[in-house]
Scaffold this motif. Structure first.
Motif, short mmCIF file in Angstrom:
data_model
loop_
_atom_site.label_atom_id
_atom_site.label_comp_id
_atom_site.label_asym_id
_atom_site.label_seq_id
_atom_site.Cartn_x
_atom_site.Cartn_y
_atom_site.Cartn_z
N GLY A 41 -10.01 3.65 -1.75
CA GLY A 41 -9.91 2.22 -2.03
C GLY A 41 -10.64 1.45 -0.95
N SER A 43 -9.51 -0.76 0.98
CA SER A 43 -8.62 -1.21 2.04
C SER A 43 -7.63 -0.10 2.36
CB SER A 43 -7.86 -2.45 1.56
OG SER A 43 -6.97 -2.89 2.57
N HIS A 45 -3.90 1.29 2.94
CA HIS A 45 -2.67 0.94 2.23
C HIS A 45 -1.48 1.52 2.99
CE1 HIS A 45 -2.57 5.05 0.69
NE2 HIS A 45 -3.81 4.88 0.26
N VAL A 46 -0.31 1.30 2.49
CA VAL A 46 0.91 1.68 3.21
C VAL A 46 0.95 3.19 3.48
CG1 VAL A 46 2.41 1.99 1.19
CG2 VAL A 46 3.38 1.20 3.37
N HIS A 48 -1.36 4.93 4.60
CA HIS A 48 -2.13 5.19 5.83
C HIS A 48 -1.35 4.81 7.08
CE1 HIS A 48 -5.55 4.52 2.88
NE2 HIS A 48 -5.77 5.74 3.33
N ASN A 97 -16.10 1.26 0.16
CA ASN A 97 -14.73 1.48 0.63
C ASN A 97 -14.71 1.78 2.13
OD1 ASN A 97 -13.88 1.06 -1.97
ND2 ASN A 97 -13.44 3.20 -2.40
N GLN A 101 -12.70 -0.27 5.02
CA GLN A 101 -11.62 0.33 5.79
C GLN A 101 -11.90 0.43 7.29
OE1 GLN A 101 -10.58 4.15 4.21
NE2 GLN A 101 -9.66 3.30 2.37
N GLN A 104 -10.56 -2.11 9.67
CA GLN A 104 -9.11 -2.21 9.64
C GLN A 104 -8.46 -1.25 10.63
OE1 GLN A 104 -8.38 -1.62 5.46
NE2 GLN A 104 -8.42 -3.82 5.08
#
Length: 129
Positions: A41, A43, A45-46, A48, A97, A101, A104
C-alpha cells in the motif's frame, strides 16, 4: 538502557532461546538488525506498528536499523496460505508505494541509524518476477 528488559516489559517479546546471551550481546557494541516490509500500500498501516516501534526502541539503545523494503517481493503476491492472494502490483505501483512509505519510517526512526535497501535491486535481476 537494558533494551531487552524494555522490550519484554512492553510486550514485544514472547519467548527467548537464550535470554542471557541475547541480553549480554545487546549490551555490548551496537548491532545492526533488519526488518522487512512489503510495500503493498502507499502508506504504512497498523500492522507495521509493532516492528517499527521495536526498531525505534533498539535504536534508542544505540543499535542500527537495516530496513528491507520489499520492492521485489511485493510483486510476487502473498504465498502465505491465505484463501485469497493479494492483488499483484505493477512495478510503477510498487515504486509509488515505496515513495509513500519511506518517509513515514523516519517519523519514528533515527535517520543516521537507519539504512534502507530495496530487495528489487537484487531480486528482479534473477528474472523470477
Amino acid at each position: 538502557m537494558d533494551v531487552l528488559k524494555e522490550l519484554k516489559a512492553r510486550g514485544f517479546i514472547k519467548q527467548f532461546t537464550d535470554e542471557a546471551g541475547l541480553s549480554a550481546r545487546l549490551n555490548q557494541e551496537p548491532l545492526t538488525f533488519y526488518v522487512g516490509f512489503d510495500p503493498t500500500g502507499d502508506s504504512l498501516h497498523v500492522g507495521h506498528l509493532l516492528p517499527v516501534m521495536c526498531a525505534a526502541w533498539l535504536q534508542r539503545a544505540g543499535h542500527r536499523a537495516l530496513i528491507i523494503l520489499g520492492g521485489g517481493t511485493a510483486m510476487v503476491g502473498d504465498p502465505s496460505g491465505k484463501d485469497k492472494t493479494r492483488t499483484l502490483l505493477t512495478r510503477e505501483q510498487v515504486q509509488q508505494n515505496l515513495e509513500g512509505q519511506r518517509p513515514q519510517f523516519l517519523r519514528f526512526l533515527n535517520q543516521e541509524q537507519t539504512t534502507f535497501l530495496d530487495n528489487s535491486d537484487w531480486l528482479l535481476s534473477l528474472n523470477y518476477v
